[in-house]
Design a protein around this motif. Structure first.
Motif, PDB file in Angstrom:
ATOM      1  N   LEU A 168       0.828  -1.196   0.000  1.00 18.45           N
ATOM      2  CA  LEU A 168       0.000   0.000   0.000  1.00 18.45           C
ATOM      3  C   LEU A 168       0.868   1.253   0.000  1.00 18.45           C
ATOM      4  O   LEU A 168       2.050   1.220   0.360  1.00 18.45           O
ATOM      5  N   GLY A 169       0.253   2.351  -0.409  1.00 15.28           N
ATOM      6  CA  GLY A 169       0.941   3.641  -0.358  1.00 15.28           C
ATOM      7  C   GLY A 169       2.161   3.687  -1.254  1.00 15.28           C
ATOM      8  O   GLY A 169       2.119   3.311  -2.433  1.00 15.28           O
ATOM      9  N   LYS A 170       3.275   4.119  -0.676  1.00 13.03           N
ATOM     10  CA  LYS A 170       4.510   4.256  -1.451  1.00 13.03           C
ATOM     11  C   LYS A 170       5.079   2.910  -1.875  1.00 13.03           C
ATOM     12  O   LYS A 170       5.839   2.822  -2.843  1.00 13.03           O
ATOM     13  N   ASP A 171       4.759   1.862  -1.131  1.00 13.60           N
ATOM     14  CA  ASP A 171       5.285   0.542  -1.464  1.00 13.60           C
ATOM     15  C   ASP A 171       4.567  -0.098  -2.657  1.00 13.60           C
ATOM     16  O   ASP A 171       5.088  -1.047  -3.254  1.00 13.60           O
ATOM     17  N   ARG A 172       3.366   0.383  -2.992  1.00 14.94           N
ATOM     18  CA  ARG A 172       2.619  -0.203  -4.099  1.00 14.94           C
ATOM     19  C   ARG A 172       3.273   0.187  -5.423  1.00 14.94           C
ATOM     20  O   ARG A 172       3.521   1.374  -5.674  1.00 14.94           O
ATOM     21  N   PRO A 173       3.568  -0.775  -6.303  1.00 11.49           N
ATOM     22  CA  PRO A 173       4.220  -0.461  -7.583  1.00 11.49           C
ATOM     23  C   PRO A 173       3.383   0.484  -8.425  1.00 11.49           C
ATOM     24  O   PRO A 173       2.162   0.339  -8.535  1.00 11.49           O
ATOM     25  N   ASN A 174       4.051   1.467  -9.004  1.00 12.83           N
ATOM     26  CA  ASN A 174       3.384   2.440  -9.870  1.00 12.83           C
ATOM     27  C   ASN A 174       3.307   1.889 -11.296  1.00 12.83           C
ATOM     28  O   ASN A 174       3.856   2.449 -12.242  1.00 12.83           O
ATOM     29  N   VAL A 175       2.633   0.756 -11.424  1.00 14.63           N
ATOM     30  CA  VAL A 175       2.504   0.052 -12.704  1.00 14.63           C
ATOM     31  C   VAL A 175       1.049  -0.332 -12.892  1.00 14.63           C
ATOM     32  O   VAL A 175       0.366  -0.678 -11.923  1.00 14.63           O
ATOM     33  N   SER A 176       0.584  -0.258 -14.127  1.00 14.93           N
ATOM     34  CA  SER A 176      -0.789  -0.649 -14.418  1.00 14.93           C
ATOM     35  C   SER A 176      -0.941  -2.157 -14.221  1.00 14.93           C
ATOM     36  O   SER A 176      -0.160  -2.948 -14.753  1.00 14.93           O
ATOM     37  N   TRP A 177      -1.967  -2.539 -13.438  1.00 12.40           N
ATOM     38  CA  TRP A 177      -2.228  -3.963 -13.218  1.00 12.40           C
ATOM     39  C   TRP A 177      -2.538  -4.658 -14.540  1.00 12.40           C
ATOM     40  O   TRP A 177      -2.028  -5.749 -14.809  1.00 12.40           O
TER      41      TRP A 177
ATOM     42  N   ASP B 104      12.798 -13.222 -12.838  1.00  6.98           N
ATOM     43  CA  ASP B 104      12.194 -12.611 -11.661  1.00  6.98           C
ATOM     44  C   ASP B 104      11.406 -11.375 -12.074  1.00  6.98           C
ATOM     45  O   ASP B 104      11.318 -11.031 -13.257  1.00  6.98           O
ATOM     46  N   GLU B 105      10.842 -10.681 -11.095  1.00  7.16           N
ATOM     47  CA  GLU B 105       9.969  -9.548 -11.404  1.00  7.16           C
ATOM     48  C   GLU B 105      10.726  -8.402 -12.061  1.00  7.16           C
ATOM     49  O   GLU B 105      10.156  -7.645 -12.858  1.00  7.16           O
ATOM     50  N   ASN B 106      12.014  -8.255 -11.780  1.00  7.73           N
ATOM     51  CA  ASN B 106      12.794  -7.193 -12.431  1.00  7.73           C
ATOM     52  C   ASN B 106      12.923  -7.440 -13.931  1.00  7.73           C
ATOM     53  O   ASN B 106      12.894  -6.497 -14.729  1.00  7.73           O
ATOM     54  N   ASP B 107      13.063  -8.704 -14.323  1.00  5.11           N
ATOM     55  CA  ASP B 107      13.128  -9.028 -15.746  1.00  5.11           C
ATOM     56  C   ASP B 107      11.816  -8.691 -16.442  1.00  5.11           C
ATOM     57  O   ASP B 107      11.806  -8.147 -17.551  1.00  5.11           O
ATOM     58  N   PHE B 108      10.696  -8.999 -15.796  1.00  2.81           N
ATOM     59  CA  PHE B 108       9.401  -8.696 -16.406  1.00  2.81           C
ATOM     60  C   PHE B 108       9.150  -7.191 -16.453  1.00  2.81           C
ATOM     61  O   PHE B 108       8.532  -6.691 -17.402  1.00  2.81           O
ATOM     62  N   LEU B 109       9.629  -6.462 -15.469  1.00  3.70           N
ATOM     63  CA  LEU B 109       9.486  -5.005 -15.497  1.00  3.70           C
ATOM     64  C   LEU B 109      10.317  -4.403 -16.623  1.00  3.70           C
ATOM     65  O   LEU B 109       9.879  -3.455 -17.293  1.00  3.70           O
ATOM     66  N   ARG B 110      11.514  -4.936 -16.854  1.00  2.00           N
ATOM     67  CA  ARG B 110      12.336  -4.449 -17.970  1.00  2.00           C
ATOM     68  C   ARG B 110      11.651  -4.716 -19.299  1.00  2.00           C
ATOM     69  O   ARG B 110      11.669  -3.878 -20.206  1.00  2.00           O
ATOM     70  N   LEU B 111      11.040  -5.899 -19.421  1.00  5.82           N
ATOM     71  CA  LEU B 111      10.299  -6.219 -20.641  1.00  5.82           C
ATOM     72  C   LEU B 111       9.144  -5.243 -20.858  1.00  5.82           C
ATOM     73  O   LEU B 111       8.949  -4.719 -21.957  1.00  5.82           O
ATOM     74  N   LEU B 112       8.382  -4.994 -19.800  1.00  7.00           N
ATOM     75  CA  LEU B 112       7.229  -4.107 -19.923  1.00  7.00           C
ATOM     76  C   LEU B 112       7.657  -2.698 -20.303  1.00  7.00           C
ATOM     77  O   LEU B 112       7.042  -2.069 -21.175  1.00  7.00           O
ATOM     78  N   PHE B 113       8.708  -2.195 -19.673  1.00  3.39           N
ATOM     79  CA  PHE B 113       9.186  -0.851 -19.992  1.00  3.39           C
ATOM     80  C   PHE B 113       9.677  -0.768 -21.438  1.00  3.39           C
ATOM     81  O   PHE B 113       9.395   0.207 -22.146  1.00  3.39           O
ATOM     82  N   ALA B 114      10.392  -1.789 -21.889  1.00  2.00           N
ATOM     83  CA  ALA B 114      10.912  -1.776 -23.258  1.00  2.00           C
ATOM     84  C   ALA B 114       9.786  -1.844 -24.279  1.00  2.00           C
ATOM     85  O   ALA B 114       9.803  -1.126 -25.299  1.00  2.00           O
ATOM     86  N   PHE B 115       8.783  -2.674 -24.047  1.00  4.80           N
ATOM     87  CA  PHE B 115       7.657  -2.761 -24.979  1.00  4.80           C
ATOM     88  C   PHE B 115       6.855  -1.458 -24.996  1.00  4.80           C
ATOM     89  O   PHE B 115       6.452  -0.980 -26.064  1.00  4.80           O
ATOM     90  N   ASN B 116       6.611  -0.882 -23.827  1.00  3.64           N
ATOM     91  CA  ASN B 116       5.882   0.387 -23.771  1.00  3.64           C
ATOM     92  C   ASN B 116       6.641   1.497 -24.482  1.00  3.64           C
ATOM     93  O   ASN B 116       6.034   2.375 -25.108  1.00  3.64           O
ATOM     94  N   SER B 117       7.987   1.469 -24.401  1.00  2.92           N
ATOM     95  CA  SER B 117       8.796   2.474 -25.088  1.00  2.92           C
ATOM     96  C   SER B 117       8.651   2.375 -26.606  1.00  2.92           C
ATOM     97  O   SER B 117       8.822   3.370 -27.320  1.00  2.92           O
ATOM     98  N   GLU B 118       8.338   1.175 -27.096  1.00  2.00           N
ATOM     99  CA  GLU B 118       8.135   0.970 -28.531  1.00  2.00           C
ATOM    100  C   GLU B 118       6.679   1.162 -28.942  1.00  2.00           C
ATOM    101  O   GLU B 118       6.319   0.898 -30.085  1.00  2.00           O
ATOM    102  N   GLY B 119       5.842   1.593 -28.015  1.00  2.00           N
ATOM    103  CA  GLY B 119       4.426   1.796 -28.331  1.00  2.00           C
ATOM    104  C   GLY B 119       3.583   0.556 -28.275  1.00  2.00           C
ATOM    105  O   GLY B 119       2.451   0.541 -28.756  1.00  2.00           O
TER     106      GLY B 119
END
Length: 395
Positions: free
Chosen positions: A222-231, A376-391
């Motif tokens: 919750l709060g600051k600990d909750r990831p700022n990522v779309s579910w 791990d979750e860091n790998d999936f976050l890198r994937l999500l950021f890279a795909f979002n950067s490409e639209g």
């Protein structure tokens, strides 16, 4: 003087009728039992009968006198009455009208009656009222939908103490490389802290289930600990990655179903941002479907054992002995094509999408040859950021 008519030892009295003994036995066997009604296994009704386990569940929830507790599947109320003693209000969601009537009757005329609200319906389909803590002896068939529903809430409960099937509980707490590591593991541990509390044997239920159970505590971040990522974005990415968790990302992301979905989402993204889309076919190129199947076929040999999505879980061994196949069939095997060529032609937009996916997997993240079961979750976050950067989006 006449002989006294005395009954024989173990026999019936002389003035009794021949079927009196049988009738009394039949009446005793037909006497109503103490069961309220027959439990419906289609609803996963296994009532917790051990008061010690119920006390431990309530204790682990750390309830406050001001808490509103949501209980899913209260059954006959063995756990409910213990929760009512510790909190301000209990909202019990029950699918079976018989159970709802039973738990209402149980607290009727007591001080606990005013603190209980029973809602008749399916917890997965309904809009949940505000609550602070979730406690449930969860019907096993809704375990996964309930977890995803709770984690996706904009204001999730402070704590959830839930009873699950033992294997499902192990999936919640599994780590990368474990046999039970799955999309559920990543989502649950990314959005919450999951702790295995205790094991519960099947003999603590009535009727006993065929599997063992475990109690898990889930504390959403919750709060600051909750990831700022779309579910929706994160879960959409994981759906593709764990479609075949032991395939490489290169193979998982090159199938025609995935490429078609990405192309559709990219069109929507371009339309919302006024980005022109290049239309038309690519002349003189191979069929797109052929390349999709080649990528998947080349990866099958690298599939590791234990894939819960594959029928065999690995590669079947074959004997290296002499081949008894007739020469005629050997010749036909070499001359016939492996598969019917696809009729779907490459499009210019499809080529753009393919290049974007290749760039993300090979250049940006270097995860093309990795498998979801090892990331791990860091790998999936890198994937999500890279795909979002490409639209490319997944919501």
């Amino acid at each position: 003087m006449g002989k006294v008519n005395t009954p024989k030892r173990g026999g019936a009295a002389s003035n009794s009728k021949p079927y009196d003994r049988n009738q009394s036995t039949a009446k005793s066997s037909a006497a109503p039992k103490n069961n309220v009604f027959k439990f419906n296994k289609d609803f996963g009704q296994h009532i917790l009968k051990n008061p010690g386990v119920a006390d431990a569940i309530v204790q682990k929830a750390d309830l406050k006198p001001t808490d509103v507790v949501l209980e899913v599947g209260p059954g006959t109320g063995n756990l409910t009455v213990k929760i009512l003693e510790k909190c301000r209000k209990v909202i019990a969601v029950e699918l079976d009208p018989r159970m709802a009537a039973e738990i209402t009757k149980r607290v009727q005329g007591t001080p606990l009656q005013k603190k209980l609200e029973v809602i008749l319906g399916d917890v997965i389909k309904m809009e949940l009222p505000p609550f602070d803590v979730l406690i449930s002896n969860t019907p096993y068939q809704i375990s996964s939908p309930l977890i995803f529903k709770i984690l996706a809430l904009p204001n999730p409960p402070r704590t959830s103490v839930l009873m699950f099937q033992r294997e499902f509980a192990m999936r919640l707490t599994a780590h990368p490389g474990d046999a039970l590591f799955s999309r559920l593991s990543v989502n649950a541990q990314f959005w919450a802290r999951c702790t295995h509390i205790m094991k519960v044997g099947r003999h603590n239920f009535r009727p006993p289930p065929q599997v063992e159970s475990s109690v898990v505590r889930i504390e959403p971040k919750l709060g600051k600990d909750r990831p700022n990522v779309s579910w929706q974005e994160f879960d959409g990415l994981l759906r593709i990655c764990f479609g075949r968790k032991n395939r490489t990302f290169r193979a998982s992301w090159s199938t025609k179903e995935v490429m078609s979905m990405i192309e559709k989402n990219y069109r929507i993204y371009c339309a919302m941002n006024n980005i022109p889309v290049e239309e038309g076919l690519v002349e003189g190129a191979e069929d797109a479907d052929d390349l999709d199947d080649m990528a998947v076929d080349n990866d099958i040999a690298g599939t590791t054992a234990g894939n819960d999505d594959d029928e065999w879980g690995g590669i079947m061994e074959v004997d290296d002995g002499d081949d008894d196949t007739p020469e005629f069939f050997k010749e036909q095997k070499t001359t016939l094509p492996y598969k019917t060529p696809s009729r779907r032609k490459k499009t210019k937009l499809g080529e753009i999408i393919r290049e974007k996916v290749r760039k993300v997997l090979e250049d940006d993240t270097e995860l093309a040859d990795q498998r979801a079961s090892k990331c791990d979750e860091n790998d999936f976050l890198r994937l999500l950021f890279a795909f979002n950067s490409e639209g490319i989006h997944f919501a």
